[in-house]
Design a protein around this motif. Sequence first.
Motif, short mmCIF file in Angstrom:
data_model
loop_
_atom_site.label_atom_id
_atom_site.label_comp_id
_atom_site.label_asym_id
_atom_site.label_seq_id
_atom_site.Cartn_x
_atom_site.Cartn_y
_atom_site.Cartn_z
N UNK A 41 0.83 -1.20 0.00
CA UNK A 41 0.00 0.00 0.00
C UNK A 41 0.87 1.25 0.00
N UNK A 42 1.97 1.22 0.77
CA UNK A 42 2.87 2.37 0.78
C UNK A 42 3.45 2.63 -0.61
N UNK A 43 3.83 1.57 -1.31
CA UNK A 43 4.34 1.72 -2.68
C UNK A 43 3.28 2.33 -3.57
N UNK A 44 2.03 1.85 -3.43
CA UNK A 44 0.95 2.37 -4.26
C UNK A 44 0.66 3.84 -3.93
N UNK A 45 0.77 4.20 -2.67
CA UNK A 45 0.55 5.60 -2.28
C UNK A 45 1.57 6.52 -2.95
N UNK A 46 2.82 6.08 -2.96
CA UNK A 46 3.85 6.89 -3.61
C UNK A 46 3.65 6.92 -5.13
N UNK A 47 3.17 5.82 -5.69
CA UNK A 47 2.90 5.80 -7.13
C UNK A 47 1.80 6.80 -7.49
N UNK A 48 0.81 6.94 -6.63
CA UNK A 48 -0.25 7.91 -6.89
C UNK A 48 0.30 9.33 -6.93
N UNK A 56 -0.51 20.00 -10.53
CA UNK A 56 -1.40 19.50 -9.49
C UNK A 56 -0.61 19.12 -8.24
N UNK A 57 0.56 18.52 -8.44
CA UNK A 57 1.38 18.11 -7.31
C UNK A 57 1.88 19.34 -6.53
N UNK A 58 2.31 20.37 -7.25
CA UNK A 58 2.73 21.59 -6.58
C UNK A 58 1.57 22.21 -5.81
N UNK A 59 0.36 22.16 -6.40
CA UNK A 59 -0.80 22.68 -5.69
C UNK A 59 -1.11 21.90 -4.43
N UNK A 60 -0.88 20.58 -4.48
CA UNK A 60 -1.10 19.75 -3.30
C UNK A 60 -0.15 20.16 -2.17
N UNK A 61 1.12 20.40 -2.51
CA UNK A 61 2.09 20.82 -1.50
C UNK A 61 1.69 22.19 -0.93
N UNK A 62 1.20 23.06 -1.79
CA UNK A 62 0.76 24.38 -1.32
C UNK A 62 -0.41 24.24 -0.35
N UNK A 63 -1.34 23.36 -0.66
CA UNK A 63 -2.49 23.17 0.23
C UNK A 63 -2.05 22.53 1.54
N UNK A 64 -1.06 21.64 1.48
CA UNK A 64 -0.53 21.05 2.70
C UNK A 64 0.08 22.13 3.59
N UNK A 168 -5.44 14.78 4.19
CA UNK A 168 -5.53 14.64 2.74
C UNK A 168 -5.72 13.17 2.34
N UNK A 169 -6.67 12.50 2.98
CA UNK A 169 -6.87 11.07 2.73
C UNK A 169 -7.40 10.81 1.32
N UNK A 170 -8.10 11.79 0.75
CA UNK A 170 -8.68 11.55 -0.57
C UNK A 170 -7.61 11.31 -1.63
N UNK A 171 -6.41 11.83 -1.40
CA UNK A 171 -5.32 11.64 -2.35
C UNK A 171 -4.99 10.16 -2.50
N UNK A 173 -7.12 7.56 -1.71
CA UNK A 173 -8.31 6.71 -1.75
C UNK A 173 -8.17 5.56 -2.75
N UNK A 174 -7.62 5.77 -3.96
CA UNK A 174 -7.46 4.64 -4.89
C UNK A 174 -6.59 3.52 -4.33
N UNK A 175 -5.58 3.86 -3.53
CA UNK A 175 -4.72 2.83 -2.95
C UNK A 175 -5.50 1.99 -1.96
N UNK A 176 -6.38 2.63 -1.17
CA UNK A 176 -7.18 1.88 -0.21
C UNK A 176 -8.16 0.97 -0.93
N UNK A 177 -8.77 1.48 -2.01
CA UNK A 177 -9.74 0.68 -2.76
C UNK A 177 -9.08 -0.55 -3.38
N UNK A 178 -7.90 -0.35 -3.96
CA UNK A 178 -7.18 -1.47 -4.57
C UNK A 178 -6.78 -2.50 -3.52
#
Length: 364
Positions: A41-48, A56-64, A168-171, A173-178
Amino acid sequence: MSRSRKLHRLSNPDTNERRAQRMLFRHLRDDTNANRGRMARRVRELQLLLQMDPIEFEGLIARLMESMGMKVELTARSKDGGVDVRGIDTDPFRGGNVIVQVKRYRDTVTPSAVRDLFGTLQHDGAATKAVLVTTSKFGPSSHQFVSGKPITLINGAELVGLLKHHGFHEVFAPAYAEAEVADAGAGQPGIEVAAEPSRLLLHWSGEEEYDIAALVCQGNRALSDDHLVFYNNASTPDGSVRLVTGYEDANACLMVDFEALPAEADRLVVIAAADTENHPGATMAGFAGPALILEAGADQDAAIVHLADGAESNIAMRLGRFDRDDAGNWDFTPALAGYPGGLRQAVVAYGLEVADEEPVAAGA
């Protein structure tokens, strides 16, 4: 008073035996379905994170950063000068103007990238500190370079922990579903997540080796010799505290089942110590940028606590302690204490005896 049954080898560990123990723990870890699932799951989280659009990734860091209480500004890509996000931390003690660079890398970030960011910081008229965030990791040379400089390095595992900690759990979510789909089709018996112990992951930078120990106590007294968990005694008698080596990318890992700790225990002390037998002259000076990540299980955010750096005058140091209140809740307090006499002095301070020809000075 009886001498210790396990601590007599505290100052003279057998290198080959320690290596064999660590290899055994690593094999046990690799053969555990639950750990394999968490690692996948950790690998999949990093893949996401790697699959995200750069903007989008820069925006995520800004929101964090905003969720951490900072005022944030995304820089124009054509004029960023190597800076992706700018922030102002208004905290009166640790605050300042921060420049952030993000790198969605699969491989280890090169030291040159870290040096370049430091150059950008030096030439920036407003910034007081810099942060380099990556989805991968940093090598020892990078950690050594930033030592003493106003630069913070955040690797992929730490970034995942920060995002979860700030909601930021929604980021992911696909890893949890898989993971749920994989578990459903694996034909393996279900794992009671609530029964899993908490994972205390220790991270630090530098190339020196350090040992992590835990003391199960009632107040400032260890319950017994058997309730010191370290390289020569990897578990308490009831298994409520266990030392696991080679766990994912953590430097050290303690598995703690707080609910299973003895009823009289109201304190768990965490200690780091230099490996002076295999590295004569080693001190805590190389214990830089330590952080403790508490992974308490599913449906609970990971908590990250940044701890104090080590000092050259000490061979061991208390990192902090968990205390149980009257309601049965456990809270962590960073509680630094240095021990020039090493781990032996630390355990004597908590009431244990060490069989040795030379006396050990006690100090709290």
